[in-house]
Design an enzyme around this catalytic site. Structure first.
Site, PDB file in Angstrom:
ATOM      1  CG  ASP A 355      -5.804 -25.543  71.655  1.00 50.63           C
ATOM      2  OD1 ASP A 355      -5.869 -26.495  72.438  1.00 50.63           O
ATOM      3  OD2 ASP A 355      -4.894 -25.400  70.813  1.00 50.63           O
ATOM      4  CD  GLU A 392      -5.387 -26.402  76.565  1.00 52.57           C
ATOM      5  OE1 GLU A 392      -5.280 -27.623  76.777  1.00 52.57           O
ATOM      6  OE2 GLU A 392      -5.273 -25.901  75.424  1.00 52.57           O
TER       7      GLU A 392
END
Length: 693
Positions: A355, A392
């Site tokens: 993330d 990401e």
């Protein structure tokens, strides 16, 4: 006559007694709590601490059983280590107290009164049952526990699926089976997900990407539902409390402390079904938030080491959540490596999606590093050698590295540019055909030298509209989140097809179905790694909410009755997945050359102009040839088709404008064209042809 053998060898024995317990100096590594002969070794790092205590609890006990101060001789460098004898590892909870200077400007926030969670804790107690009221008054809300290493993996072997063959399915453990219609015995749990493995196999996906399963506190959201007044939750779980501990509230056996075994059983059964498991991991921030947030672990142990701090001692906030983990500090790098190795070695995890991974290449002052040591270490670590590593490649402070993320020959990326290009094309925006062409062949402009599998292609993900909502709403509708509809992305590139939200208009409903099929057809014929959002194959809706991070209810749960209601879409997606898996020409790991040709209305003459809204591509290999025509225009077009391979003719596989079952023709039933060499493509539709004898 009897003889006696040599005396028993004793290597571990107590050297002193503290607060009623026999102890000896411990080993500094590994960190955390580790069973050793006769006892448990406890080790914790706190470089600037002056004193430290091990705090022992009975399971569920409000007050400590004992507090054992680490003698000065039990400290090695910045590590306090002690072996305690006579403890029952299955009936013990523990934490640490640490003393030192309180000087926030220098980054020190020590408080000897607080009992801290072990950052290396293998299990965490306190959130054993999802949604249970928290006991905020007990000493240490999140107690550390040990886990017995007695699980039988039965020669489990990771599938090690080649990247180009992956079909990823992103899901939320609780939301996948929590709805009553899921029909499982343990809704919302690892065990419930196990019951859905036959569904995953039938659909054809071979990799599940789980949203966070590291221990977090779902009750930590301070907001309330603006209509009902009920507390909202931290449903997604992106605020980690325990990085080594599987979330107990996701386990049917969590109240028994068996969450580790239940999760391992899920992994083992997924592997037996030929399905890999990737974890969504959050190392960019923690649940401690900014200076007003709770003190759980890192802040009390070594605030200046674990977090990025400004010269004034405040928290840099590149994550958008209050703090930013100091990922490239040597101690923190070691922690992250230890954590990932733990999940690979102890839980047989196949890969990780990071993330807000752009934060992982920032220096302590936030400056992006040209050669970030953490990313290089992860890429070359021997234990992680076969793991998928997916970034990401952006963060909340504007660092956007899609195509430039430091890959070291290993990293793939969520391709946000693919998502936006496909959405804009489907919407009918002008000037999108050229970029769409680049994206559907694996984004060679971004991943030259890395191959197509560096691009994880997606149209939807947990963060944003579902596929149904992408074609049903022009604007986000996040009022239920209690933030005045100010949260969530505004640049959704969505189109409601003529009505905002639910409608009974049959024309709009058919157009929305066609648009969903178009998105899936483009995604599953693109080179790269396709990722689907769970429930999109049955048109799951969040009623226009594009940020359901706090919604533990039917906004987020998958309603399994939609599988029947939208059987048309479900069949279409299942058949498309099978089609992709059957044709290697769609899964080539290298960027294409002459084996790909482009077309417009006329064969061999693509229209790259601003006003063009039609693109066709032919992919050819030695033994197969597939032609995909994508029309985002609101008008019919008579397509001239390229010549197929000698001895073959074009046959129809997909026409998203056709009524089912003629929208997809299964293998062996592909339809020869009525007029060879030509095809009349309907408005806003996608056509797939295959060359057959």
């Amino acid at each position: 006559m009897t003889t006696s053998g040599p005396p028993a060898r004793i290597d571990a024995y107590p050297t002193r007694r503290i607060d009623g317990y026999d102890v000896r100096p411990g080993r500094p590594l590994p960190f955390g709590a580790t069973p050793v002969p006769g006892g448990i070794n406890f080790s914790v790092h706190s470089d600037r601490a002056t004193r430290a205590w091990l705090v022992l609890f009975a399971p569920g006990g409000r007050e400590p059983l004992a507090e054992l101060e680490f003698p000065p001789s039990f400290r090695i460098g910045g590590v306090f280590a002690m072996t305690v004898f006579g403890l029952d590892e299955e009936n013990l909870e523990y934490g640490f107290r640490v003393d030192g200077p309180f000087d926030p400007v220098r980054g020190d926030r020590f408080d000897a009164a607080r009992v801290l969670t072990d950052p290396y804790a293998r299990l965490i107690s306190g959130r054993d049952v999802w949604g249970a009221p928290p006991d905020r008054d007990r000493s240490c809300a999140y107690r550390s526990r040990l886990v017995r290493d007695d699980f039988d993996w039965e020669d489990d072997t990771p599938p090690r699926i080649p990247d180009e063959d992956l079909i990823v399915y992103e899901l939320h453990v609780r939301g996948f089976t929590r709805h009553p219609s899921a029909g499982v015995q343990a809704p919302g749990t690892y065990a419930g997900l196990r019951e859905k493995i036959p569904y995953l196999k039938e659909l054809g996906v071979n990799c599940v990407e789980l949203m966070p399963v590291f221990e977090f506190d779902e009750q930590a959201n301070p907001r309330n539902d603006p209509v009902t007044g009920r507390p909202l939750t931290d449903y997604w779980g992106y605020n980690t409390v325990g990085f080594f501990a599987p979330k107990a509230g996701y386990a049917a056996t969590g109240h028994l402390g068996m969450q580790a075994d239940e999760f391992k059983t899920l992994v083992k059964d997924l592997h037996a079904a030929g399905i890999e498991i990737v974890l969504d991991v959050v190392f960019n921030h923690t649940a401690e938030g900014n200076e007003y947030g709770p003190v759980i672990s890192f802040r009390g142990l070594d605030n200046a080491t674990y977090y990025m701090l400004t010269p004034a001692g405040d928290y840099y906030n590149f994550s958008g959540t209050g703090n930013t983990v100091n990922c490239n500090h040597p101690v923190v790098r070691g922690f992250i490596l230890d954590c990932l190795r733990h999940w690979v070695a102890e839980y047989h995890i196949d890969g990780f999606r990071f993330d807000l991974a752009a934060i992982l290449d920032r220096a302590p002052d936030g400056t992006p590093l040209a050669n970030p040591p953490l990313l290089e270490q992860l890429a070359h670590d021997p234990v992680l050698g076969h793991c998928k590593l997916i970034a990401e490649a952006w963060d909340a402070a504007g660092l956007y590295e899609v195509g430039t993320f430091p890959a070291y020959g290993r990293w793939a990326e969520w391709n946000g540019k693919y998502r936006d290009a496909v959405r804009r094309f489907l919407k009918g925006d002008a000037g999108t055909v050229g970029e769409l062409a680049t994206r559907i062949v694996g984004s060679p402009d971004l991943y030259t030298g890395r191959g197509t599998t560096a691009s994880v292609n997606f149209v939807t993900a947990h963060d944003g509209f579902t596929l149904h909502d992408l074609v049903s709403y022009n604007d986000k509708h996040n009022e239920a989140n209690g933030e005045g509809n100010a949260d969530g992305a505004n640049d959704n590139h969505s189109w409601n097809c003529g009505a905002e939200g639910p409608t009974e208009d049959p024309g709009i409903r058919r157009l929305r179905m066609r648009q969903m099929k178009n998105a899936m057809a483009i995604l599953l014929t693109s080179q790269g790694v396709p990722m689907l959002l769970a429930g999109d194959e049955m048109a799951r809706t969040q009623r226009g909410n594009n940020n359901t991070y706090c919604q533990d209810n039917e906004l987020s749960w998958i309603d399994w009755t939609l599988r029947g209601t939208n059987a048309e879409l479900h069949r279409f997606v299942r058949c498309l997945i099978a089609f992709r898996r059957a044709h290697p020409v769609l899964r080539r790991p290298d960027h294409p050359g002459t084996e790909v040709t482009w077309h417009g209305v006329r064969a061999g003459e693509p229209d790259w102009s601003e006003g063009s809204r039609l693109l066709a591509v032919t992919r050819s290999a030695v033994d197969e040839q597939i032609h995909v025509a994508m029309n985002a225009h609101w008008e019919f077009h008579d397509l001239e088709l390229p010549r197929p391979r000698p001895g073959t003719a074009w046959h129809l596989v997909v026409d998203t404008a056709a009524e089912p079952p003629y929208d997809f023709h299964p293998p062996g039933d592909e339809m020869p064209l009525t007029v060879p060499g030509r095809y009349r493509i309907a408005p806003r539709s996608t056509v797939i042809l295959i060359a057959r004898n």
